[in-house]
Write a protein that holds these residues in place. Structure first.
Motif, short mmCIF file in Angstrom:
data_model
loop_
_atom_site.label_atom_id
_atom_site.label_comp_id
_atom_site.label_asym_id
_atom_site.label_seq_id
_atom_site.Cartn_x
_atom_site.Cartn_y
_atom_site.Cartn_z
N UNK A 151 -1.49 11.96 -5.66
CA UNK A 151 -0.91 13.33 -5.50
C UNK A 151 -1.34 13.94 -4.42
N UNK A 152 -2.86 14.01 -3.91
CA UNK A 152 -3.61 14.29 -3.14
C UNK A 152 -3.15 14.71 -2.08
N UNK A 153 -1.76 13.14 -2.09
CA UNK A 153 -1.93 12.79 -0.20
C UNK A 153 0.14 13.02 -0.55
N UNK A 154 0.66 13.10 -1.26
CA UNK A 154 1.78 12.98 -1.40
C UNK A 154 2.97 13.43 -0.96
N UNK A 155 2.34 14.17 -0.25
CA UNK A 155 3.41 15.69 1.38
C UNK A 155 3.22 14.70 2.89
N UNK A 156 2.23 13.48 2.60
CA UNK A 156 1.53 11.99 3.53
C UNK A 156 2.67 11.09 3.50
N UNK A 157 2.49 10.95 2.19
CA UNK A 157 3.63 9.22 1.70
C UNK A 157 4.63 9.54 1.34
N UNK A 158 4.90 10.49 1.12
CA UNK A 158 6.66 10.55 0.85
C UNK A 158 7.51 10.20 1.82
N UNK A 215 7.00 7.96 3.67
CA UNK A 215 6.67 6.86 4.02
C UNK A 215 7.33 6.14 3.67
N UNK A 216 7.72 6.57 1.99
CA UNK A 216 8.40 5.82 0.97
C UNK A 216 10.12 4.87 1.52
N UNK A 217 9.71 4.30 1.19
CA UNK A 217 10.54 3.14 0.99
C UNK A 217 12.09 3.34 0.13
N UNK A 218 12.58 3.61 0.46
CA UNK A 218 13.80 3.38 -0.76
C UNK A 218 15.26 2.24 -0.61
N UNK A 219 15.17 1.27 -1.62
CA UNK A 219 16.58 0.25 -1.58
C UNK A 219 17.33 1.00 -2.58
N UNK A 220 18.84 1.19 -1.58
CA UNK A 220 19.67 1.49 -3.22
C UNK A 220 20.73 0.20 -3.27
N UNK A 221 20.42 0.33 -4.69
CA UNK A 221 21.41 -0.50 -5.43
C UNK A 221 22.45 0.38 -6.02
N UNK A 235 1.52 -0.78 -0.44
CA UNK A 235 -0.09 0.09 -0.09
C UNK A 235 1.28 0.84 -0.01
N UNK A 236 2.40 1.04 -0.11
CA UNK A 236 3.07 2.73 -0.42
C UNK A 236 4.07 2.23 -1.02
N UNK A 237 4.60 3.29 -1.57
CA UNK A 237 5.81 3.17 -2.90
C UNK A 237 6.93 2.79 -1.93
N UNK A 276 12.85 14.38 -6.05
CA UNK A 276 11.69 14.51 -7.63
C UNK A 276 11.06 12.87 -7.16
N UNK A 277 10.92 11.94 -6.30
CA UNK A 277 10.62 10.71 -6.77
C UNK A 277 8.49 11.07 -7.00
N UNK A 278 7.67 11.83 -6.57
CA UNK A 278 6.47 12.27 -6.85
C UNK A 278 7.05 12.34 -8.93
N UNK A 279 7.53 12.51 -8.96
CA UNK A 279 7.45 13.17 -11.13
C UNK A 279 7.90 11.53 -11.46
N UNK A 280 8.60 11.22 -10.17
CA UNK A 280 9.17 9.87 -11.23
C UNK A 280 6.85 8.75 -11.18
N UNK A 281 7.10 9.10 -9.89
CA UNK A 281 5.94 7.44 -9.62
C UNK A 281 4.47 7.76 -10.26
N UNK A 282 5.02 9.70 -10.72
CA UNK A 282 3.77 10.06 -12.12
C UNK A 282 3.88 9.85 -13.15
N UNK A 283 5.10 9.49 -13.71
CA UNK A 283 5.25 8.88 -15.28
C UNK A 283 5.54 7.50 -15.16
N UNK A 284 6.44 6.72 -14.37
CA UNK A 284 5.57 5.15 -14.81
C UNK A 284 4.40 4.48 -14.15
#
Length: 385
Positions: free
Chosen positions: A346-353, A355-361, A268-270, A329-337
């Motif tokens: 988009x309406x709750x990205x301020x709350x969602x960002x 919580x976004x989990x990031x995996x680095x390779x 349920x999260x990005x 620019x994570x939000x823009x990547x989600x918008x494009x992909x």
């Protein structure tokens, strides 16, 4: 035939009238850099750095204040209720027509940035003389006026010094076009490079982060490098690591880097997978490692990747927890992909960002080790094979 000759002659004269609205260069006051500060009683103060053409051709280097011929520029200051009023009053102080078409840099003072810069951006974006490739920076914890009165020891025009620093690719470089696009883009927090005065001129010091046209915080130099990696803007730099197994230093000079972001929805999260491929050369080796050994190169590559990962991870945590601003620019990547998912995010990205989990390779490739495998001062028995 003769009846047509007179009208034709008159018509030709119309197109031979010359440049009726021409302005000679010796009738112009050319602004090269603009500073904007917050004055008392919520007034705006603009500081214009104007070219002094007769002294611009002086070939002597060094501090303009020390040259017998004087400065190649002068600074005028004006206060008013908004930038347009300030510009109008500034013209009253000049015997020449004030133009901004050659403006190279705009510097926003710290206090004004914290109070809001929407009116400044509105003025700059409406003025047809404003160039979109004008660099925009924030004065690091100081007023812009201090920077505009600071001479540079290499360049005659301080504006040229700031512009060349921005062009050097050693730090964040944001122009008017980039900044205005970030302000108008959903899912992105605008950022700008920060600059401060030194004894010899200027230096970039980090990044200013905005939300709703107001400055909300700063990134330091290391965090700015992480930001550039995540935004695929890292072009050059040096990463210094501890030699594997010792406390000696090894420096890797970054030649090129490529970053790709791949978003997905998990639980349920990005979730954002970040793939970074960096190539570099060994620029300094203070350790006793023999760099002709491929296994030692692999250790250095892994340790460099680990250090980059730690720096980026710390910066992501800072942006999510302290700033709560999507500067990557994570939000823009989600918008494009993931356009369908973005319609609800988009309406709750301020709350969602946050919580976004990031995996680095992260993958680092060392291309060259320089002229030596190990230091010349080392004896044979001291070299770690």
């Amino acid at each position: 035939m003769r009846s047509l000759s007179l009208p034709l002659f008159i018509l030709i004269l119309v197109y031979l009238t010359g440049c009726w609205n021409r302005v000679e260069i010796n009738d112009l006051a050319i602004e090269s850099m603009l500073g904007v500060d917050l004055a008392d009683r919520r007034q705006i103060r603009i500081i214009a750095q104007i070219v002094n053409p007769p002294l611009l051709t002086d070939s002597s280097p060094g501090d303009p204040r020390d040259r017998e011929t004087g400065q190649a520029y002068f600074v005028l200051t004006q206060e008013g209720s908004n930038p347009s009023e300030c510009s109008s009053k500034l013209q009253e102080k000049l015997s020449r027509q004030f133009i901004v078409a050659h403006r190279r840099v705009v510097i926003i003072g710290d206090k004004l940035a914290r109070s809001g810069i929407q009116n400044v951006l509105d003025h700059l974006s409406r003025d047809p003389g404003t160039r979109l490739d004008t660099f925009i920076l924030v004065a690091d914890h100081m007023e812009a006026s201090r920077l505009l009165s600071t001479p540079d020891y290499l360049e005659k025009m301080p504006s040229e010094a700031v512009r060349e620093i921005e062009h050097s690719n050693t730090g964040l470089a944001i122009d008017m076009k980039d900044f205005l696009l970030m302000c108008a883009t959903e899912g992105t927090a605008p950022v700008a490079a920060t600059i401060r005065a030194t004894r010899k001129g200027f230096e970039l010091s980090g990044t200013a982060v905005f939300r709703d046209y107001k400055l909300i915080g700063y990134l330091n130099d290391e965090q700015t490098r992480a930001l550039m990696w995540l935004r695929d803007e890292m072009k050059k730099g040096v990463v210094t690591i501890d030699s594997p197994g010792t406390n000696k230093k090894i420096s890797v000079n970054i030649l090129r880097s490529k970053t790709k972001l791949k978003p997905s929805i998990q639980n349920g999260h990005v979730h954002m997978d970040v793939y970074i491929l960096t190539e570099g050369n060994i620029s300094e080796n203070n350790s006793n490692l023999n760099l002709f050994n491929p296994k030692n190169i692999e250790k250095i590559e892994q340790q460099t990747a680990d250090q980059i990962r730690a720096c980026i991870g710390q910066t992501i945590g800072f942006a999510q927890k302290q700033l709560q601003a999507d500067i990557f620019k994570f939000g823009q990547i989600v918008y494009k992909k993931l356009p369908n998912e973005w319609e609800t995010l988009r309406y709750r990205w301020g709350e969602e960002f946050p919580k976004t989990e990031v995996t680095l390779h992260i993958k680092v490739n060392i291309r060259q080790i320089g002229m030596l495998g190990q230091g010349l001062e080392l004896k044979e028995e001291e070299i770690q094979k």
